[in-house]
Design a protein around this motif. Sequence first.
Motif, PDB file in Angstrom:
ATOM      1  N   ARG A  99       0.813  -1.217   0.000  1.00  0.00           N
ATOM      2  CA  ARG A  99       0.000   0.000   0.000  1.00  0.00           C
ATOM      3  C   ARG A  99       0.850   1.272   0.000  1.00  0.00           C
ATOM      4  NH1 ARG A  99      -3.492  -3.402   3.063  1.00  0.00           N
ATOM      5  NH2 ARG A  99      -5.628  -3.398   2.247  1.00  0.00           N
ATOM      6  N   ASP A 100       2.092   1.167  -0.391  1.00  0.00           N
ATOM      7  CA  ASP A 100       2.966   2.342  -0.456  1.00  0.00           C
ATOM      8  C   ASP A 100       2.542   3.220  -1.631  1.00  0.00           C
ATOM      9  OD1 ASP A 100       4.923   4.225  -0.435  1.00  0.00           O
ATOM     10  OD2 ASP A 100       6.603   2.825  -0.612  1.00  0.00           O
ATOM     11  N   PRO A 101       2.047   4.434  -1.393  1.00  0.00           N
ATOM     12  CA  PRO A 101       1.578   5.273  -2.510  1.00  0.00           C
ATOM     13  C   PRO A 101       2.693   5.664  -3.467  1.00  0.00           C
ATOM     14  CG  PRO A 101       1.634   6.522  -0.459  1.00  0.00           C
ATOM     15  CD  PRO A 101       1.859   5.089  -0.089  1.00  0.00           C
ATOM     16  N   PHE A 102       3.956   5.618  -3.015  1.00  0.00           N
ATOM     17  CA  PHE A 102       5.077   5.965  -3.891  1.00  0.00           C
ATOM     18  C   PHE A 102       5.079   5.100  -5.151  1.00  0.00           C
ATOM     19  CE2 PHE A 102       9.356   4.976  -5.395  1.00  0.00           C
ATOM     20  CZ  PHE A 102       9.852   6.241  -5.674  1.00  0.00           C
ATOM     21  N   VAL A 103       4.842   3.801  -4.994  1.00  0.00           N
ATOM     22  CA  VAL A 103       4.864   2.892  -6.141  1.00  0.00           C
ATOM     23  C   VAL A 103       3.758   3.246  -7.130  1.00  0.00           C
ATOM     24  CG1 VAL A 103       4.664   0.475  -6.866  1.00  0.00           C
ATOM     25  CG2 VAL A 103       5.858   1.047  -4.738  1.00  0.00           C
ATOM     26  N   PHE A 104       2.576   3.580  -6.631  1.00  0.00           N
ATOM     27  CA  PHE A 104       1.444   3.921  -7.498  1.00  0.00           C
ATOM     28  C   PHE A 104       1.705   5.241  -8.231  1.00  0.00           C
ATOM     29  CE2 PHE A 104      -0.234   1.042  -4.362  1.00  0.00           C
ATOM     30  CZ  PHE A 104      -1.126   0.242  -5.068  1.00  0.00           C
ATOM     31  N   HIS A 105       2.264   6.213  -7.531  1.00  0.00           N
ATOM     32  CA  HIS A 105       2.576   7.495  -8.178  1.00  0.00           C
ATOM     33  C   HIS A 105       3.686   7.328  -9.217  1.00  0.00           C
ATOM     34  CE1 HIS A 105      -0.016  10.234  -6.024  1.00  0.00           C
ATOM     35  NE2 HIS A 105       0.369   9.741  -4.860  1.00  0.00           N
ATOM     36  N   LEU A 106       4.685   6.502  -8.905  1.00  0.00           N
ATOM     37  CA  LEU A 106       5.757   6.263  -9.861  1.00  0.00           C
ATOM     38  C   LEU A 106       5.217   5.599 -11.122  1.00  0.00           C
ATOM     39  CD1 LEU A 106       8.750   6.284 -10.613  1.00  0.00           C
ATOM     40  CD2 LEU A 106       8.980   4.083  -9.407  1.00  0.00           C
ATOM     41  N   SER A 107       4.305   4.652 -10.961  1.00  0.00           N
ATOM     42  CA  SER A 107       3.702   3.994 -12.127  1.00  0.00           C
ATOM     43  C   SER A 107       2.942   4.994 -12.986  1.00  0.00           C
ATOM     44  CB  SER A 107       2.772   2.863 -11.672  1.00  0.00           C
ATOM     45  OG  SER A 107       3.503   1.814 -11.093  1.00  0.00           O
ATOM     46  N   ASN A 108       2.188   5.894 -12.343  1.00  0.00           N
ATOM     47  CA  ASN A 108       1.478   6.917 -13.114  1.00  0.00           C
ATOM     48  C   ASN A 108       2.444   7.746 -13.954  1.00  0.00           C
ATOM     49  OD1 ASN A 108      -0.985   6.175 -11.951  1.00  0.00           O
ATOM     50  ND2 ASN A 108      -1.613   8.295 -11.673  1.00  0.00           N
ATOM     51  N   LEU A 109       3.559   8.134 -13.360  1.00  0.00           N
ATOM     52  CA  LEU A 109       4.539   8.933 -14.084  1.00  0.00           C
ATOM     53  C   LEU A 109       5.143   8.144 -15.246  1.00  0.00           C
ATOM     54  CD1 LEU A 109       6.250  11.392 -14.550  1.00  0.00           C
ATOM     55  CD2 LEU A 109       7.693  10.740 -12.622  1.00  0.00           C
ATOM     56  N   LEU A 110       5.435   6.872 -15.026  1.00  0.00           N
ATOM     57  CA  LEU A 110       5.986   6.037 -16.094  1.00  0.00           C
ATOM     58  C   LEU A 110       4.968   5.844 -17.219  1.00  0.00           C
ATOM     59  CD1 LEU A 110       7.899   3.320 -14.023  1.00  0.00           C
ATOM     60  CD2 LEU A 110       8.836   5.324 -15.194  1.00  0.00           C
ATOM     61  N   TYR A 111       3.699   5.701 -16.869  1.00  0.00           N
ATOM     62  CA  TYR A 111       2.663   5.583 -17.905  1.00  0.00           C
ATOM     63  C   TYR A 111       2.565   6.871 -18.721  1.00  0.00           C
ATOM     64  CZ  TYR A 111       0.925   1.188 -15.937  1.00  0.00           C
ATOM     65  OH  TYR A 111       0.814  -0.113 -15.508  1.00  0.00           O
ATOM     66  N   HIS A 112       2.743   7.999 -18.055  1.00  0.00           N
ATOM     67  CA  HIS A 112       2.722   9.278 -18.779  1.00  0.00           C
ATOM     68  C   HIS A 112       3.882   9.345 -19.773  1.00  0.00           C
ATOM     69  CE1 HIS A 112       1.996  13.409 -19.746  1.00  0.00           C
ATOM     70  NE2 HIS A 112       3.059  13.874 -19.101  1.00  0.00           N
ATOM     71  N   LEU A 113       5.043   8.881 -19.378  1.00  0.00           N
ATOM     72  CA  LEU A 113       6.190   8.853 -20.289  1.00  0.00           C
ATOM     73  C   LEU A 113       5.933   7.907 -21.466  1.00  0.00           C
ATOM     74  CD1 LEU A 113       9.150   8.804 -17.726  1.00  0.00           C
ATOM     75  CD2 LEU A 113       8.188  10.768 -18.944  1.00  0.00           C
ATOM     76  N   LEU A 114       5.263   6.801 -21.197  1.00  0.00           N
ATOM     77  CA  LEU A 114       4.919   5.874 -22.285  1.00  0.00           C
ATOM     78  C   LEU A 114       3.921   6.516 -23.249  1.00  0.00           C
ATOM     79  CD1 LEU A 114       4.589   2.468 -20.382  1.00  0.00           C
ATOM     80  CD2 LEU A 114       6.397   3.160 -21.980  1.00  0.00           C
ATOM     81  N   VAL A 115       2.986   7.309 -22.719  1.00  0.00           N
ATOM     82  CA  VAL A 115       2.049   8.040 -23.581  1.00  0.00           C
ATOM     83  C   VAL A 115       2.809   8.975 -24.511  1.00  0.00           C
ATOM     84  CG1 VAL A 115       0.229   9.794 -23.616  1.00  0.00           C
ATOM     85  CG2 VAL A 115       0.072   7.872 -22.032  1.00  0.00           C
ATOM     86  N   LEU A 116       3.817   9.652 -23.980  1.00  0.00           N
ATOM     87  CA  LEU A 116       4.609  10.569 -24.797  1.00  0.00           C
ATOM     88  C   LEU A 116       5.366   9.806 -25.888  1.00  0.00           C
ATOM     89  CD1 LEU A 116       6.055  12.951 -22.058  1.00  0.00           C
ATOM     90  CD2 LEU A 116       4.085  13.336 -23.559  1.00  0.00           C
ATOM     91  N   LEU A 117       5.922   8.659 -25.544  1.00  0.00           N
ATOM     92  CA  LEU A 117       6.613   7.848 -26.550  1.00  0.00           C
ATOM     93  C   LEU A 117       5.645   7.364 -27.625  1.00  0.00           C
ATOM     94  CD1 LEU A 117       9.012   5.711 -24.312  1.00  0.00           C
ATOM     95  CD2 LEU A 117       9.671   7.429 -26.009  1.00  0.00           C
TER      96      LEU A 117
END
Length: 234
Positions: free
Chosen positions: A71-89
């Motif tokens: 339940r560490d929110p850091f992992v969920f926020h990091l995934s959101n950021l990585l998904y955003h980078l994938l959207v840009l790619l």
Amino acid sequence: RWWLAGILLLTFLVYLPGLEYGFVFDDHSLVEEDPAVTSLPAAVHHLVTLHVGYRPVRTLSYALDYAVGGRDPFVFHLSNLLYHLLVLLALWWVLREAGLAMPLTLIVLGALAIHPVNIDAVTYISGRRDLLSALFTLLAFGSFLRFRRSGRMLWWVPVIACFGLAFLSKEMGIVVPVLILLYDWIRAAAEAPGPSGPVRGLFRAVRRGLWYYIPMFLLAAGMAAYKLWIAPAS
């Protein structure tokens, strides 16, 4: 490609402070308290059970995050950021497949990368639905553009697969067939100059792509029927 890498790095740095945020609003019910996220049997049941809030791709992504960091929110926020980078790619790929010049491609990419409108989707864990739907919509459209350029029927496999994944992330993914039709229409209209060009272009586009418009729009109609009538009834 160095410019592309620079845009991705800038985006990561801009959203880096968001990794320290916790769970807010719908995050509690969709992540912390949802058994489909914290229990594998419940996750499988969620995937095969149709209901009003059926967005299994999003839920599965949460379950993967939970398997990594609990339940560490850091992992969920990091995934959101990585998904955003994938959207840009994915957007970079689509714009290049569409033949957009590199300077204009980088301008569009940079504008989307740090535009304030994306703050909700990237820094709000529950906003992941928008990131996933955008990602698979772009991948579906990019695969269609590659099919148009190469003529290889094999590219229709990712078109259909990503179309389904886009819808199962968020209902907005249903626009994929419309994007394809608009692209074909614009290209056909350019081949038929004159005042009647747009009308003739539309008929020409439909005639050329009828073999894939019919199944795609039938699939979209089925998705809409499920969301409008079947899911609410269940």
